[in-house]
Design an enzyme around this catalytic site. Structure first.
Site, PDB file in Angstrom:
ATOM      1  N   HIS A 224      -1.369  -8.131  -1.819  1.00 55.12           N
ATOM      2  CA  HIS A 224      -1.957  -6.982  -1.113  1.00 55.12           C
ATOM      3  C   HIS A 224      -2.305  -7.370   0.327  1.00 55.12           C
ATOM      4  O   HIS A 224      -3.416  -7.777   0.633  1.00 55.12           O
ATOM      5  CB  HIS A 224      -3.219  -6.511  -1.849  1.00 55.12           C
TER       6      HIS A 224
ATOM      7  N   ARG B 123       1.440  -4.500   9.219  1.00 56.78           N
ATOM      8  CA  ARG B 123       1.516  -3.517  10.318  1.00 56.78           C
ATOM      9  C   ARG B 123       2.895  -3.323  10.943  1.00 56.78           C
ATOM     10  O   ARG B 123       3.007  -2.597  11.929  1.00 56.78           O
ATOM     11  CB  ARG B 123       0.520  -3.863  11.435  1.00 56.78           C
TER      12      ARG B 123
ATOM     13  N   ASN C  81       1.747   1.218   4.375  1.00 58.89           N
ATOM     14  CA  ASN C  81       1.125   2.164   5.318  1.00 58.89           C
ATOM     15  C   ASN C  81       1.363   1.733   6.761  1.00 58.89           C
ATOM     16  O   ASN C  81       0.458   1.488   7.527  1.00 58.89           O
ATOM     17  CB  ASN C  81      -0.369   2.340   5.023  1.00 58.89           C
TER      18      ASN C  81
ATOM     19  N   HIS D 258      -4.860   3.207  -4.415  1.00 58.68           N
ATOM     20  CA  HIS D 258      -6.124   2.943  -3.723  1.00 58.68           C
ATOM     21  C   HIS D 258      -7.141   3.956  -4.259  1.00 58.68           C
ATOM     22  O   HIS D 258      -7.148   5.114  -3.866  1.00 58.68           O
ATOM     23  CB  HIS D 258      -5.915   3.115  -2.214  1.00 58.68           C
TER      24      HIS D 258
ATOM     25  N   ASP E 101      -6.267  -8.036   0.679  1.00 58.32           N
ATOM     26  CA  ASP E 101      -6.269  -6.768   1.423  1.00 58.32           C
ATOM     27  C   ASP E 101      -6.359  -7.045   2.929  1.00 58.32           C
ATOM     28  O   ASP E 101      -7.015  -6.332   3.686  1.00 58.32           O
ATOM     29  CB  ASP E 101      -7.420  -5.865   0.963  1.00 58.32           C
TER      30      ASP E 101
HETATM   31 ZN   LIG Z   1      -6.429  -0.113  -0.365  1.00 60.40          ZN
END
Ligand SMILES: [Zn+2]
Lengths: 311, 429, 179
Positions: free
Chosen positions: B66, B70, B100, B184, B310
């Protein structure tokens, strides 16, 4: 002088300093009664009023306090849209630093913004409200008004009534009153009371009549009309019937209860006109004490010895 | 940190070898020839470059399932290349990057882009594809084609799949591919505009709170949907005691469920935010001490399969904003081992072997990667650890392009000293 | 630290009586007189002069007090919390002959600040200054109209006025550093 260089909030603020500010403020009340309401105490001191959101009352009160103390003032208002960029805050702060300003009075919608500002600049920072966090000068003027009315703060029973969750006044009042030995009860719709607020040592009671039986004074908060008819509040008439300080309700309690309001008021919603203008209200004293207590705060904070030893 | 091509023959000698597959810790040497694990043969090792590992532990390179690197779109925050350096500094040799990005990884073509770009960087990079197009939470992506291109899991991470029926359909569809679906879990309606844990501290600071139930209710929903659909639910970055409880219960009957915990959720509690440090603004938020303790207990009881950082880089500008406007997320690769080893092993008595498993074989198994890395002929993914070194984490230890770490100035315990990955050797000393 | 008493209780009392006489002699319309004591020791001195005016000339003159704390220009050089006693002038100054009263006249800065305060209260017909001790070293063009005792001082010398109401005794004492 005062223990802390800045006035950011009343949480953990020394009670002796709160008392010193209030005592000094009463001396300035005398100045405000003079035909010429001006003293040269802060001659040569430059203060910027940095308002990132509109608050006419607080700004005028500070400006007046600064003029009465003969300080030089600059007003800076920033639109809230420019806030979205984090840089603009830092840039503004650094500009202030470059302009050799002695003190900054700041209103900002973000909790913690005044503390943030102290990381960028050397000037004294006075918090004129940071979102729903603290508004220490309002709490001090409230306490000064209570002391004027009751002659003391210790042992007083004060209720804060209304929308505590969205208030910028409640937290500072809770911290300040408790450190001065007063008891605080919060009264409002249960969904407008912040969760875990009892951890601060206050009592929560949503029955206004019980609270009025108990209290020496009520600090009535403004209820935003736009919250009416939302998931938070059903209607004005329901709010008024449960939490409005009406003339009848006040008359039903056969005791003297002092009524305060930080303004601006929604007459007919959280408070009736007859109550606001009645003999038990000290709302206009609060306004006058606001100027006096802000004079005291500016006077005591801006009098700090400069580091190079030259005045 | 210096990064070099691995010499042709390397002998890691004098340390203890920990094999997380067999769970054995033994004195011994590890021999690497041409970047691959080789059997130790005296006739071969005599001219190898020896690396003294005395007092250290030699084990599998860590795997973080995780991270946010970017790329594409926000290369000013991180790239696959700079993210890889951060990973190596933290002892990681393999990472899974979240989708993302801008544009998001929601097509087979974008998965291909990461796979190809990732080939040249010194750690193994696996893309996680988006669950829904544009991560908008509505229409599911071409999971089959994306898997064929190399997607190892699906997630809209950063954004919750708010609509329960979309989550249901995604789990049903994903069950064809036997691939983890990672949601999430923060109910957006419950979270409202919360920027930190809802509790006494948020009330004191006047910051809007994000209640624990925003996470636990959605985790509960996802677990129930996993049971209903037969899909593989992997719960990321669990932050609350209740969510950990739900996972613990569901694991009793559904062995497909897996979960991860992040270092910052077991290291910090909400009191650390007292001075509005925006580096502690993260989603889900740093919780109460009660939750932190519960998460540590849950680790000890085996509720969490793995540690995942994360790692979420942000520019200084996005973090220098006021707390309510600052970006969510913190970097975490470089500080990971020192933080979790300190809290879990040194302070709370977890076996170091269990922690290493949570950083090596467990995450690899969740993602279907080869996990038995000491087999002869396997490309070496190795980390050499000093499990007892106390060190002050500082900006100089950060190799990410962004510096948004709340661990700066924290004393950590345990440190990855050498990382070997993709025929490169990184010395952290 | 050395010290020498310059006025004892009796001589100090006589000095106040003499000052009171001089005030009446100088002002032909004593009915217009108003006394203003400067905090702290100017206030009890003013009170005593008020009593003397009553017994000498049978006139009642109003008495006010000024606190110059907010008017001091050396405020930013001090670190201690200011001891504010308050300004109280419960009568109009317009047309009054104001006698400003303090214990020691030194640099003149206190008197200048006190006159600033008076200006904020109205327009007096005249302002006169009465001090118990003038020790010289003026930094401003200010001169006392009534002086109890001139005590020229050197550097390192200090004049202390003690007043019963504040200090539990009446005396004027000169102190100086060294042998
Ligand atoms: Zn998350």
């Amino acid at each position: 002088m005062l223990t802390h260089k800045h006035l950011l909030g009343l949480e953990n603020y020394p009670s002796k300093d709160i008392q010193a500010i209030i005592d000094t403020a009463f001396q300035f009340r005398e100045v405000l009664d003079r035909p010429i309401k001006k003293v040269p105490s802060l001659q040569g001191v430059t203060i910027v009023n940095l308002f990132f959101e509109n608050s006419t009352r607080t700004r005028i009160s500070f400006e007046l306090a600064q003029k009465r103390l003969s300080a030089d003032t600059v007003n800076f208002s920033a639109s809230s849209s420019s806030l979205k960029k984090g840089e603009s805050f830092k840039d503004t702060a650094q500009n202030i630093e470059a302009m050799k300003i002695d003190a900054v009075v700041m209103r900002h919608p973000a909790p913690g913004a005044p503390l943030h500002l102290t990381q960028f600049i050397d000037a004294v920072v006075i918090n004129a409200g940071d979102g729903t966090h603290e508004h220490p000068t309002q709490a001090i003027l409230d306490m000064m008004s209570l002391q004027e009315k009751f002659g003391k703060l210790a042992g007083l029973k004060i209720a804060i009534v209304g929308d505590i969750l969205h208030s910028r006044v409640a937290l500072s009042n809770i911290h300040g009153l408790q450190s001065m030995g007063a008891e605080v009860t919060l009264c409002g719709p249960t969904n407008l009371i912040p969760s875990f607020v009892e951890d601060l040592g206050v009592t929560v009671n949503s029955n206004l009549d019980e609270v009025m039986e108990w209290a020496d004074a009520l600090n009535v908060l403004r209820i935003q009309r736009e919250r009416m008819g939302s998931a938070l509040l059903p209607s004005v008439r329901e709010y008024r019937s449960l939490f409005g300080i009406t003339e009848e309700r006040l008359a039903n309690h056969k005791k003297e209860i002092v009524i305060m309001h930080p303004g601006p008021m929604n007459r007919g919603v959280e408070i009736d006109s007859q109550v606001a203008d009645g003999g038990q209200a000290i709302i206009l004293d609060q306004v006058l004490n606001g100027v006096a207590s802000r004079m005291a705060i500016l006077y005591l904070l801006c009098g700090e010895k400069p580091e190079d030893g030259n005045a | 940190m210096n990064i070099k091509t691995l010499p042709q023959k390397v002998l890691l000698e004098g340390g203890k070898i920990y094999n997380p597959v067999s769970n054995k810790l033994e004195k011994g040497n590890l021999f690497i020839v041409n970047g691959k694990i080789a059997s130790e043969d005296k006739s071969q090792t005599f001219d190898a470059q020896a690396i003294d590992c005395k007092g250290k532990i030699v084990t599998h390179g860590f795997c973080d399932i995780h991270v946010h690197f970017r790329e594409p779109g926000r290369e000013d925050k991180e790239t696959l290349e700079t993210g890889a350096l951060a990973a190596l500094a933290g002892g990681f040799t393999r990472v899974c990057v979240m989708p993302n990005t801008n544009p998001p990884l929601d097509t087979p073509e974008s998965i291909r882009f990461i796979i190809e770009k990732g080939e040249s960087v010194p750690v193994h990079i696996h893309p996680i594809g988006a669950i829904t197009r544009q991560q908008a939470g509505k229409d599911i992506t071409e999971m089959g084609l994306m898997k064929n291109e190399g997607a190892v899991a699906f997630s809209d991470d950063g954004l919750p799949v708010q609509d329960g029926s979309v989550m249901r359909r995604a789990l049903e569809y994903g069950s064809m591919f036997d691939i983890p679906i990672i949601n999430h879990a923060e109910d957006k309606c419950m979270r409202e505009d919360g920027v930190m844990n809802e509790g006494p501290m948020s009330t004191r600071l006047g910051l809007s709170g994000n209640p624990t139930i925003a996470e636990s209710s959605m985790v509960h929903r996802d677990l129930a949907l996993g049971e209903m659909t037969g899909g593989r639910v992997h719960v990321p970055h669990v932050s609350t005691a209740q969510a950990a409880d739900h996972i613990k219960e569901m694991k009793k009957t559904n062995n497909k469920v897996t979960a991860e915990v992040a270092p910052h959720h077991i290291y910090f509690n909400e009191a650390a935010i007292e001075h509005f440090d925006t580096n502690l603004k993260v989603a889900p938020p740093i919780r109460s001490e009660f939750d932190r303790k519960a998460l540590i207990e849950a680790v000890k009881k085996g509720v969490f399969d793995c540690i995942a950082t994360d790692h979420a880089p942000h520019t200084i500008e996005e973090k220098e904003a006021s707390f309510d406007l600052a970006a969510f997320g913190m970097i975490g690769l470089e500080s990971c081992f020192g933080a979790v080893n300190k809290v879990l092993v040194k302070e709370n008595g977890l076996a170091l072997s269990t922690l290493i498993q949570m950083l090596t074989i467990n995450p690899r198994r969740i993602m279907g990667f080869e996990s038995d890395l000491f087999q002869t002929g396997i490309q070496a993914e190795i980390v050499v650890l000093d499990p007892d070194e106390e060190w002050l984490f500082s900006k100089t230890n950060i190799h990410s392009r962004s510096k948004n770490s709340p661990f700066i100035n924290e004393t950590l315990i345990g440190r990855p000293v050498i990382t070997i990955s993709k025929n490169k050797i990184i010395n952290n000393e | 630290m050395n010290q020498k008493q310059l006025l004892d209780e009796k001589r100090l009392g006589q000095t106040i009586i003499r000052l009171s006489h001089e005030i009446i002699e100088k002002n032909t319309t004593p009915g217009d007189i108003a006394l203003i004591g400067i905090h702290r020791r100017g206030v009890p001195l003013a009170k005593r002069i008020q009593n003397q005016l009553k017994s000498i000339a049978q006139i009642d003159v109003p008495l006010g007090t000024v606190d110059i704390t907010f008017h001091r220009d050396d405020f930013r050089e001090r670190l201690v919390m200011p001891q504010i006693k308050g300004t109280e002038i419960p009568f109009s100054l317009d047309g009054k002959i104001v006698i400003l009263i303090d214990d020691v006249l030194f640099t003149g800065r206190t008197i200048r600040a006190a006159m600033d305060v008076l200006n904020a209260f109205g327009r007096a017909a005249s302002i006169q200054l009465a001090v118990l001790v003038d020790r010289g070293h003026r930094e401003m063009p200010i001169r006392a109209d009534f002086v109890g005792k001139n005590i020229p001082t050197h550097e390192g010398e200090h004049v202390s006025v003690l007043i019963q109401e504040v200090d539990k005794k009446d005396a004027v004492i000169l102190t100086w550093d060294g042998e």
